[in-house]
Motif scaffolding. Structure first.
Motif, PDB file in Angstrom:
ATOM      1  N   SER A 107      92.249 -83.958  -6.413  1.00  0.00           N
ATOM      2  CA  SER A 107      93.491 -83.791  -7.168  1.00  0.00           C
ATOM      3  C   SER A 107      94.467 -82.972  -6.336  1.00  0.00           C
ATOM      4  CB  SER A 107      93.196 -83.095  -8.494  1.00  0.00           C
ATOM      5  OG  SER A 107      92.660 -81.817  -8.256  1.00  0.00           O
ATOM      6  N   ARG A 108      95.687 -83.462  -6.251  1.00  0.00           N
ATOM      7  CA  ARG A 108      96.729 -82.773  -5.479  1.00  0.00           C
ATOM      8  C   ARG A 108      97.856 -82.401  -6.408  1.00  0.00           C
ATOM      9  NH1 ARG A 108      97.271 -87.487  -1.725  1.00  0.00           N
ATOM     10  NH2 ARG A 108      95.081 -87.949  -1.534  1.00  0.00           N
ATOM     11  N   PRO A 109      98.557 -81.238  -6.083  1.00  0.00           N
ATOM     12  CA  PRO A 109      99.662 -80.827  -6.959  1.00  0.00           C
ATOM     13  C   PRO A 109     100.852 -81.777  -6.808  1.00  0.00           C
ATOM     14  CG  PRO A 109      99.541 -79.394  -5.064  1.00  0.00           C
ATOM     15  CD  PRO A 109      98.343 -80.299  -4.993  1.00  0.00           C
ATOM     16  N   THR A 110     101.608 -81.880  -7.856  1.00  0.00           N
ATOM     17  CA  THR A 110     102.804 -82.721  -7.824  1.00  0.00           C
ATOM     18  C   THR A 110     103.925 -81.957  -7.134  1.00  0.00           C
ATOM     19  OG1 THR A 110     103.582 -81.891  -9.945  1.00  0.00           O
ATOM     20  CG2 THR A 110     102.139 -83.850  -9.986  1.00  0.00           C
ATOM     21  N   LEU A 111     105.034 -82.610  -6.901  1.00  0.00           N
ATOM     22  CA  LEU A 111     106.172 -81.992  -6.224  1.00  0.00           C
ATOM     23  C   LEU A 111     106.752 -80.871  -7.066  1.00  0.00           C
ATOM     24  CD1 LEU A 111     108.055 -82.090  -3.803  1.00  0.00           C
ATOM     25  CD2 LEU A 111     109.483 -83.710  -5.053  1.00  0.00           C
ATOM     26  N   GLU A 112     106.764 -81.050  -8.367  1.00  0.00           N
ATOM     27  CA  GLU A 112     107.287 -80.009  -9.259  1.00  0.00           C
ATOM     28  C   GLU A 112     106.445 -78.730  -9.176  1.00  0.00           C
ATOM     29  OE1 GLU A 112     107.260 -81.847 -13.050  1.00  0.00           O
ATOM     30  OE2 GLU A 112     108.965 -83.147 -12.611  1.00  0.00           O
ATOM     31  N   GLU A 113     105.132 -78.919  -9.175  1.00  0.00           N
ATOM     32  CA  GLU A 113     104.243 -77.758  -9.078  1.00  0.00           C
ATOM     33  C   GLU A 113     104.445 -77.008  -7.760  1.00  0.00           C
ATOM     34  OE1 GLU A 113     100.422 -79.482  -9.595  1.00  0.00           O
ATOM     35  OE2 GLU A 113     100.574 -79.583 -11.773  1.00  0.00           O
ATOM     36  N   LYS A 121     105.685 -73.043  -7.203  1.00  0.00           N
ATOM     37  CA  LYS A 121     104.940 -72.069  -6.403  1.00  0.00           C
ATOM     38  C   LYS A 121     105.842 -71.414  -5.356  1.00  0.00           C
ATOM     39  CE  LYS A 121     100.247 -73.887  -6.786  1.00  0.00           C
ATOM     40  NZ  LYS A 121      99.108 -74.419  -6.047  1.00  0.00           N
ATOM     41  N   ILE A 122     106.700 -72.212  -4.745  1.00  0.00           N
ATOM     42  CA  ILE A 122     107.610 -71.687  -3.728  1.00  0.00           C
ATOM     43  C   ILE A 122     108.587 -70.690  -4.344  1.00  0.00           C
ATOM     44  CG2 ILE A 122     109.490 -72.316  -2.161  1.00  0.00           C
ATOM     45  CD1 ILE A 122     107.961 -74.929  -1.592  1.00  0.00           C
ATOM     46  N   LYS A 123     109.112 -71.024  -5.532  1.00  0.00           N
ATOM     47  CA  LYS A 123     110.033 -70.111  -6.221  1.00  0.00           C
ATOM     48  C   LYS A 123     109.356 -68.787  -6.551  1.00  0.00           C
ATOM     49  CE  LYS A 123     113.044 -73.555  -8.357  1.00  0.00           C
ATOM     50  NZ  LYS A 123     113.479 -74.163  -9.623  1.00  0.00           N
ATOM     51  N   LYS A 124     108.113 -68.851  -7.032  1.00  0.00           N
ATOM     52  CA  LYS A 124     107.378 -67.622  -7.357  1.00  0.00           C
ATOM     53  C   LYS A 124     107.172 -66.773  -6.105  1.00  0.00           C
ATOM     54  CE  LYS A 124     104.893 -69.301 -11.400  1.00  0.00           C
ATOM     55  NZ  LYS A 124     103.581 -69.631 -11.968  1.00  0.00           N
ATOM     56  N   ALA A 125     106.873 -67.422  -5.020  1.00  0.00           N
ATOM     57  CA  ALA A 125     106.653 -66.675  -3.770  1.00  0.00           C
ATOM     58  C   ALA A 125     107.941 -65.990  -3.333  1.00  0.00           C
ATOM     59  CB  ALA A 125     106.163 -67.622  -2.686  1.00  0.00           C
ATOM     60  N   ARG A 126     109.076 -66.678  -3.465  1.00  0.00           N
ATOM     61  CA  ARG A 126     110.370 -66.084  -3.095  1.00  0.00           C
ATOM     62  C   ARG A 126     110.700 -64.903  -3.997  1.00  0.00           C
ATOM     63  NH1 ARG A 126     113.989 -71.499  -2.064  1.00  0.00           N
ATOM     64  NH2 ARG A 126     112.998 -72.082  -0.103  1.00  0.00           N
ATOM     65  N   GLU A 127     110.457 -65.042  -5.279  1.00  0.00           N
ATOM     66  CA  GLU A 127     110.720 -63.948  -6.213  1.00  0.00           C
ATOM     67  C   GLU A 127     109.869 -62.727  -5.866  1.00  0.00           C
ATOM     68  OE1 GLU A 127     110.078 -65.414 -10.133  1.00  0.00           O
ATOM     69  OE2 GLU A 127     111.790 -66.787 -10.065  1.00  0.00           O
TER      70      GLU A 127
END
Length: 176
Positions: free
Chosen positions: A37-43, A47-53
């Motif tokens: 199972s691989r994450p979708t583009l939205e997921e 994750k990228i937004k959370k890392a930036r925050e």
């Protein structure tokens, strides 16, 4: 006694593996890897937004710490500079007092000295004569040491024991 039988049954390993059949796979297979199972583009974007925050929060915290440190440092500098200026001025005062005290000592020593007491012409001449004698003595001692180093036959150099013996012999021969 009979000989021992050294013959051993030999089996071809490849033939043996083929005869037992295929082994069951242990662990993951390529098919399992592809079907994972691989994450979708939205997921992924979340994750990228959370890392930036998270990095923004860290940057904000670091800035706050830096401001706090700079305020503390400025307060310490002000305290040290305030104390330092008073210490410097007190050191300067001490130096001035020492200079004055040493000048007073020199002046007192001169005034107590018999050579510096009177202001008459005779005393001044006497002072000059004493200075010349001292200077002359210094020159004689320095020239004697130079003469001893360069030549030993010089009349100004102190006689050695050999020269003394020769002079005694001459004086003894002259007197007899």
């Amino acid at each position: 006694m009979g000989k021992r039988d050294k013959r051993v049954a030999w089996v071809n390993p490849i033939a043996l593996a083929r005869s037992t059949g295929p082994k069951e796979a242990t662990g993951t297979t390529i098919r399992d890897y592809l079907d994972r199972s691989r994450p979708t583009l939205e997921e992924v974007t979340e994750k990228i937004k959370k890392a930036r925050e998270g990095s923004h929060a860290l940057a904000n915290w670091e800035e706050q710490q830096q401001k706090k440190f700079s305020r503390e440092l400025a307060a310490q500098r002000a305290a040290v500079l305030g104390e330092g200026s008073s210490q410097r001025s007190s050191k300067k005062k001490r130096k001035k007092e020492k200079r004055k005290f040493s000048k007073r000592k020199k002046h007192r020593a001169r005034s107590r000295s018999p050579l510096y007491d009177s202001s008459s012409d005779k005393d001044k001449e006497e002072i000059k004569r004493v200075k010349k004698k001292k200077h002359h003595r210094k020159q004689e001692t320095s020239s004697d040491s130079e003469d001893n180093d360069t030549t030993s036959d010089d009349s100004h150099s102190p006689p050695t024991s050999k020269h003394k013996k020769q002079r005694r012999r001459q004086s003894d021969s002259d007197s007899s």
